[in-house]
Design an enzyme around this catalytic site. Structure first.
Site, short mmCIF file in Angstrom:
data_model
loop_
_atom_site.label_atom_id
_atom_site.label_comp_id
_atom_site.label_asym_id
_atom_site.label_seq_id
_atom_site.Cartn_x
_atom_site.Cartn_y
_atom_site.Cartn_z
CE1 TYR A 33 1.06 -0.33 4.42
CE2 TYR A 33 0.02 1.82 4.42
CZ TYR A 33 0.82 0.89 5.02
OH TYR A 33 1.40 1.17 6.24
CE LYS A 149 3.08 3.15 3.14
NZ LYS A 149 3.15 3.30 4.59
CD GLU A 182 9.57 1.66 10.80
OE1 GLU A 182 9.44 2.63 10.03
OE2 GLU A 182 9.57 0.48 10.41
CG LEU A 208 8.26 2.38 4.99
CD1 LEU A 208 8.19 1.24 3.98
CD2 LEU A 208 6.87 2.97 5.19
N1 PLP Z 1 7.24 3.73 9.17
C1 PLP Z 1 6.11 3.01 9.12
C2 PLP Z 1 6.07 1.67 9.80
C3 PLP Z 1 4.98 3.50 8.45
O1 PLP Z 1 3.85 2.77 8.40
C4 PLP Z 1 5.04 4.79 7.84
C5 PLP Z 1 3.90 5.36 7.15
O2 PLP Z 1 2.87 4.77 7.00
C6 PLP Z 1 6.23 5.51 7.94
C7 PLP Z 1 7.32 4.95 8.60
C8 PLP Z 1 6.36 6.88 7.34
O3 PLP Z 1 6.43 6.81 5.93
P1 PLP Z 1 5.96 8.03 5.03
O4 PLP Z 1 6.72 9.22 5.48
O5 PLP Z 1 6.32 7.61 3.65
O6 PLP Z 1 4.49 8.18 5.24
#
Ligand code: PLP
Length: 286
Positions: A33, A149, A182, A208
């Site tokens: 996603y 993701k 994270e 991620l």
């Molecule tokens: N880490 C995780 C586990 C996430 O689910 C997300 C966003 O959904 C992020 C980091 C942040 O990613 P982004 O800045 O691309 O939204």
């Protein structure tokens, strides 16, 4: 006005927006996603989100169901049909529908694509950022490829719920070495007492690689702040001058407490606040 979703070629009212019970997303979380911020009716950082989507699909060997240009049209059509000025657009691609069997369907089936959008309250988001959030740490018990993701988010769901039950808003995952990986749906950052902005590197598949994170690097450099991409421990976070999280849905959100301990003076820090204010100068809108 009923919300409209895109489901495999059709724009449907939410109540009719359904996928097959043997969709592999439903059966195995066999899908990926993306979430993009929408601001002024425009998609923020579409190019980078689509590049990450392609990487996630390639890692799982799922075909892109349409061209990237066509996907851009669908995303904008969903925004228009839902009249989203400020909010998020969500897209999900799964390996498709097939009789339940762990192995990839043979012959190959068409991947499924769903797109939804949701308006958010800017006032409420700004109020949240002005107040800051509390986070609670939880052991990182996820699989070894969280750089992809995927829609398999059960550890993230349980972590977030555990945080809420402790009176916090987000959870921070901590690895076996005691380092923060994270947030449950965010990247985690601290500002050290020396004023260095620190976040975990994305190279080892332990986080991620957030799009907001990457864009924020430009904002940090433009401000002339020192930046270190390195692991930091929970202890270091407790002692930090500031902490914050980033995600497309929230941009930069100051963290004012971790595990019930105030961070800095217990108020949103000036660096997090400035980076939030300046973020969109470095993001792409279209
Ligand atoms: N880490 C995780 C586990 C996430 O689910 C997300 C966003 O959904 C992020 C980091 C942040 O990613 P982004 O800045 O691309 O939204």
């Amino acid at each position: 006005m009923s919300r409209i979703a895109y489901v495999n070629g059709r724009y449907l009212p939410m109540r009719d927006a359904k996928v097959h019970v043997e969709d592999r997303g439903y059966q195995f979380a066999d899908g990926v996603y993306e979430v993009c911020e929408v601001r002024g009716g425009q998609l923020i950082d579409e190019r980078r989100h689509v590049a990450r989507l392609k990487r996630s699909l390639d890692e799982l060997r799922i075909r892109m169901p349409m061209s990237f240009a066509a996907l851009g049209i669908v995303l904008r059509e969903v925004l228009a049909r839902n009249r989203i000025g400020y909010g998020i657009v969500y897209l999900q691609i799964t390996r498709g529908v097939a009789r339940r069997d762990h192995a990839f369907p043979m012959p190959e089936v068409a991947p499924s694509l769903v797109v939804t959008a949701r308006a958010l309250s800017r006032t409420r988001n700004e109020a949240l950022a002005a107040k800051g959030i509390a986070v609670a740490s939880v052991p990182d018990n996820r699989w070894a490829r969280v750089d992809i993701k995927t829609i398999g988010l059960l550890p993230n769901v349980l972590a977030r719920q555990a945080a809420i039950e402790q009176g916090a808003r987000d959870a921070w995952f901590v690895d076996k070495q005691g380092a923060v990986t994270e947030g449950a749906s965010t990247n985690a950052w601290i500002v050290t007492q020396a004023g260095t902005v620190v976040t975990r590197p994305a190279a080892d598949h332990a986080i991620l690689c957030g799009i907001t994170r990457m864009v924020l690097f430009d904002a940090i450099k433009a401000r002339g702040l020192a930046l270190e991409e390195r692991a930091f421990t929970l202890e270091e976070a407790y002692a930090a001058r500031e902490a914050f999280v980033t995600a497309a849905s929230q941009i930069v959100l100051p963290v004012v407490a971790i595990d019930g301990r105030p961070i800095g003076d217990g108020k949103p820090g000036p660096i997090a606040t400035a980076l939030r204010r300046e973020f969109h100068r470095y993001a792409e809108a279209g």
